[in-house]
Design a protein around this motif. Structure first.
Motif, PDB file in Angstrom:
ATOM      1  N   MET A   1       5.439   4.557  -9.934  1.00  0.00           N
ATOM      2  CA  MET A   1       5.557   5.302  -8.686  1.00  0.00           C
ATOM      3  C   MET A   1       6.469   6.513  -8.901  1.00  0.00           C
ATOM      4  O   MET A   1       7.400   6.460  -9.704  1.00  0.00           O
ATOM      5  N   VAL A   2       6.152   7.596  -8.197  1.00  0.00           N
ATOM      6  CA  VAL A   2       6.963   8.818  -8.269  1.00  0.00           C
ATOM      7  C   VAL A   2       7.182   9.354  -6.860  1.00  0.00           C
ATOM      8  O   VAL A   2       6.250   9.400  -6.059  1.00  0.00           O
ATOM      9  N   VAL A   3       8.417   9.750  -6.572  1.00  0.00           N
ATOM     10  CA  VAL A   3       8.683  10.521  -5.352  1.00  0.00           C
ATOM     11  C   VAL A   3       9.393  11.803  -5.778  1.00  0.00           C
ATOM     12  O   VAL A   3      10.409  11.739  -6.479  1.00  0.00           O
ATOM     13  N   HIS A   4       8.850  12.955  -5.397  1.00  0.00           N
ATOM     14  CA  HIS A   4       9.456  14.247  -5.736  1.00  0.00           C
ATOM     15  C   HIS A   4       9.847  14.976  -4.459  1.00  0.00           C
ATOM     16  O   HIS A   4       9.089  14.994  -3.499  1.00  0.00           O
ATOM     17  N   ARG A   5      11.015  15.576  -4.474  1.00  0.00           N
ATOM     18  CA  ARG A   5      11.489  16.320  -3.302  1.00  0.00           C
ATOM     19  C   ARG A   5      10.837  17.690  -3.189  1.00  0.00           C
ATOM     20  O   ARG A   5      10.439  18.306  -4.158  1.00  0.00           O
ATOM     21  N   SER A   6      10.787  18.172  -1.954  1.00  0.00           N
ATOM     22  CA  SER A   6      10.476  19.572  -1.689  1.00  0.00           C
ATOM     23  C   SER A   6      11.592  20.108  -0.789  1.00  0.00           C
ATOM     24  O   SER A   6      12.391  19.330  -0.262  1.00  0.00           O
TER      25      SER A   6
ATOM     26  N   ILE B   1      15.785   5.543  -2.055  1.00  0.00           N
ATOM     27  CA  ILE B   1      15.686   4.846  -3.345  1.00  0.00           C
ATOM     28  C   ILE B   1      15.569   3.317  -3.191  1.00  0.00           C
ATOM     29  O   ILE B   1      14.737   2.703  -3.865  1.00  0.00           O
ATOM     30  N   PRO B   2      16.353   2.692  -2.314  1.00  0.00           N
ATOM     31  CA  PRO B   2      16.155   1.234  -2.147  1.00  0.00           C
ATOM     32  C   PRO B   2      14.721   0.882  -1.726  1.00  0.00           C
ATOM     33  O   PRO B   2      14.191  -0.165  -2.131  1.00  0.00           O
ATOM     34  N   ALA B   3      14.082   1.769  -0.964  1.00  0.00           N
ATOM     35  CA  ALA B   3      12.705   1.481  -0.529  1.00  0.00           C
ATOM     36  C   ALA B   3      11.740   1.499  -1.704  1.00  0.00           C
ATOM     37  O   ALA B   3      10.740   0.770  -1.715  1.00  0.00           O
ATOM     38  N   ILE B   4      12.034   2.353  -2.704  1.00  0.00           N
ATOM     39  CA  ILE B   4      11.171   2.407  -3.891  1.00  0.00           C
ATOM     40  C   ILE B   4      11.288   1.090  -4.661  1.00  0.00           C
ATOM     41  O   ILE B   4      10.289   0.465  -5.027  1.00  0.00           O
ATOM     42  N   ARG B   5      12.532   0.649  -4.871  1.00  0.00           N
ATOM     43  CA  ARG B   5      12.735  -0.619  -5.583  1.00  0.00           C
ATOM     44  C   ARG B   5      12.020  -1.757  -4.850  1.00  0.00           C
ATOM     45  O   ARG B   5      11.353  -2.596  -5.467  1.00  0.00           O
ATOM     46  N   GLN B   6      12.144  -1.741  -3.529  1.00  0.00           N
ATOM     47  CA  GLN B   6      11.514  -2.788  -2.724  1.00  0.00           C
ATOM     48  C   GLN B   6       9.993  -2.759  -2.884  1.00  0.00           C
ATOM     49  O   GLN B   6       9.350  -3.800  -3.029  1.00  0.00           O
ATOM     50  N   ALA B   7       9.427  -1.546  -2.895  1.00  0.00           N
ATOM     51  CA  ALA B   7       7.973  -1.413  -3.017  1.00  0.00           C
ATOM     52  C   ALA B   7       7.493  -1.844  -4.399  1.00  0.00           C
ATOM     53  O   ALA B   7       6.334  -2.233  -4.570  1.00  0.00           O
ATOM     54  N   MET B   8       8.375  -1.753  -5.396  1.00  0.00           N
ATOM     55  CA  MET B   8       7.995  -2.068  -6.777  1.00  0.00           C
ATOM     56  C   MET B   8       8.195  -3.542  -7.125  1.00  0.00           C
ATOM     57  O   MET B   8       7.646  -4.024  -8.117  1.00  0.00           O
ATOM     58  N   LEU B   9       8.999  -4.223  -6.337  1.00  0.00           N
ATOM     59  CA  LEU B   9       9.393  -5.600  -6.650  1.00  0.00           C
ATOM     60  C   LEU B   9       8.171  -6.487  -6.902  1.00  0.00           C
ATOM     61  O   LEU B   9       7.216  -6.470  -6.124  1.00  0.00           O
TER      62      LEU B   9
ATOM     63  N   LEU C   1      -2.498  19.621  -5.006  1.00  0.00           N
ATOM     64  CA  LEU C   1      -2.696  19.452  -6.452  1.00  0.00           C
ATOM     65  C   LEU C   1      -1.577  18.649  -7.104  1.00  0.00           C
ATOM     66  O   LEU C   1      -1.808  17.949  -8.092  1.00  0.00           O
ATOM     67  N   ALA C   2      -0.362  18.751  -6.575  1.00  0.00           N
ATOM     68  CA  ALA C   2       0.740  17.962  -7.132  1.00  0.00           C
ATOM     69  C   ALA C   2       0.420  16.474  -6.980  1.00  0.00           C
ATOM     70  O   ALA C   2       0.633  15.689  -7.906  1.00  0.00           O
ATOM     71  N   VAL C   3      -0.106  16.102  -5.837  1.00  0.00           N
ATOM     72  CA  VAL C   3      -0.436  14.689  -5.600  1.00  0.00           C
ATOM     73  C   VAL C   3      -1.583  14.252  -6.522  1.00  0.00           C
ATOM     74  O   VAL C   3      -1.500  13.206  -7.178  1.00  0.00           O
ATOM     75  N   ALA C   4      -2.632  15.065  -6.602  1.00  0.00           N
ATOM     76  CA  ALA C   4      -3.787  14.685  -7.425  1.00  0.00           C
ATOM     77  C   ALA C   4      -3.391  14.553  -8.893  1.00  0.00           C
ATOM     78  O   ALA C   4      -3.740  13.578  -9.568  1.00  0.00           O
TER      79      ALA C   4
ATOM     80  N   ASP D   1       0.807  -1.213   0.000  1.00  0.00           N
ATOM     81  CA  ASP D   1       0.000   0.000   0.000  1.00  0.00           C
ATOM     82  C   ASP D   1       0.847   1.273   0.000  1.00  0.00           C
ATOM     83  O   ASP D   1       0.398   2.320   0.438  1.00  0.00           O
ATOM     84  N   THR D   2       2.088   1.192  -0.505  1.00  0.00           N
ATOM     85  CA  THR D   2       2.918   2.398  -0.627  1.00  0.00           C
ATOM     86  C   THR D   2       2.236   3.386  -1.565  1.00  0.00           C
ATOM     87  O   THR D   2       1.844   3.006  -2.669  1.00  0.00           O
ATOM     88  N   PRO D   3       2.093   4.673  -1.161  1.00  0.00           N
ATOM     89  CA  PRO D   3       1.440   5.638  -2.058  1.00  0.00           C
ATOM     90  C   PRO D   3       2.214   5.760  -3.372  1.00  0.00           C
ATOM     91  O   PRO D   3       3.447   5.749  -3.369  1.00  0.00           O
ATOM     92  N   LEU D   4       1.473   5.870  -4.488  1.00  0.00           N
ATOM     93  CA  LEU D   4       2.130   5.875  -5.794  1.00  0.00           C
ATOM     94  C   LEU D   4       2.760   7.219  -6.129  1.00  0.00           C
ATOM     95  O   LEU D   4       3.675   7.288  -6.934  1.00  0.00           O
TER      96      LEU D   4
END
Lengths: 148, 80
Positions: free
Chosen positions: A80-85, A16-24, A58-61, A3-6
């Motif tokens: 999946m996308v993760v963007h920094r702020s 970054i390793p957590a993203i790969r893990q969530a996508m596996l 709005l960025a999330v939506a 259920d990692t948010p997309l």
């Protein structure tokens, strides 16, 4: 399926390793990942660091809409996308896009589609801090009335 | 006349000097509202690549404005 948010906005360095893990996913033979970095120059000016302002609701939506489009268009299994702020230093990851599919062609194309759309559709703004001490919003040369 | 709320982001916030404002307007579209607000904020320039949202939904510059709407003016975006 986890259920990692997309689509995520992160004020801290992207894991970054957590993203790969969530996508596996053993249904998939392809995992494409694009990572955008903070570069030391832009338009010939030396850049020291930069900051991202994100209008998160709005960025999330809109980010989720882009992911949905890519999944449909390229038959991705997941994206999946993760963007920094906030404040980023040279070499930091600004954005990570990840896509899985049974075969590589769709994963590459889906990843490419997502980053291209993210750059033009999401309410996210980059302010560069130059070595000269000046700071400037990127892409905003025409935002100010030239008569001032 | 109707009352609308306006929010400015990034470069627009710097140029207007405000984060948000509420005003009465006859403008019927975000485009007309932006043009009207250039009078109030003379440092604002052309809106070529700018984006607009109404009530947290991405919108068109020609969408209808309704009383009580919150209009979000986004300068050209630069994510990624």
């Amino acid at each position: 399926m986890n259920d990692t948010p997309l689509f995520q906005v992160s004020a801290t360095p992207i894991d970054i390793p957590a993203i790969r893990q969530a996508m596996l996913d053993t249904d998939c033979g392809a995992y494409a990942q694009f990572e955008g970095w903070i570069r030391n120059k832009n338009d010939g000016r030396a850049v020291d660091r930069l900051e991202y302002e994100v209008y998160e609701p709005l960025a999330v939506a809109e980010g989720l809409r882009i992911i949905e489009e890519a999944m449909q268009r390229f038959k991705l299994k997941r994206a999946m996308v993760v963007h920094r702020s906030g404040l980023l230093e040279l070499g930091d990851s600004a954005v990570v896009v990840a896509a899985t599919s049974p075969h590589r062609d769709e994963a590459f194309k889906g990843c490419r589609y997502i980053i291209d759309e993210v750059k033009v559709r999401l309410p996210i703004w980059k302010k560069e801090h130059y070595a000269s001490g000046e700071r400037e919003w990127v892409n905003c040369q025409e935002c100010e009335n030239p008569r001032n | 006349m109707k009352q609308v709320h306006v929010r400015w982001f990034a470069a627009y916030r710097d140029l207007t000097g405000v984060e948000s404002e509420t005003l009465d307007t006859e403008a019927t579209t975000p485009a007309a509202l932006f043009d009207e607000l250039k009078g109030r904020h003379p440092r604002l320039g052309a809106r070529h690549a700018a984006l607009v949202a109404i009530n947290d939904e991405m919108s068109d510059w020609s969408s209808p404005l309704n009383p009580g709407d919150t209009v979000l003016f986004f300068p050209p975006v630069s994510g990624g």
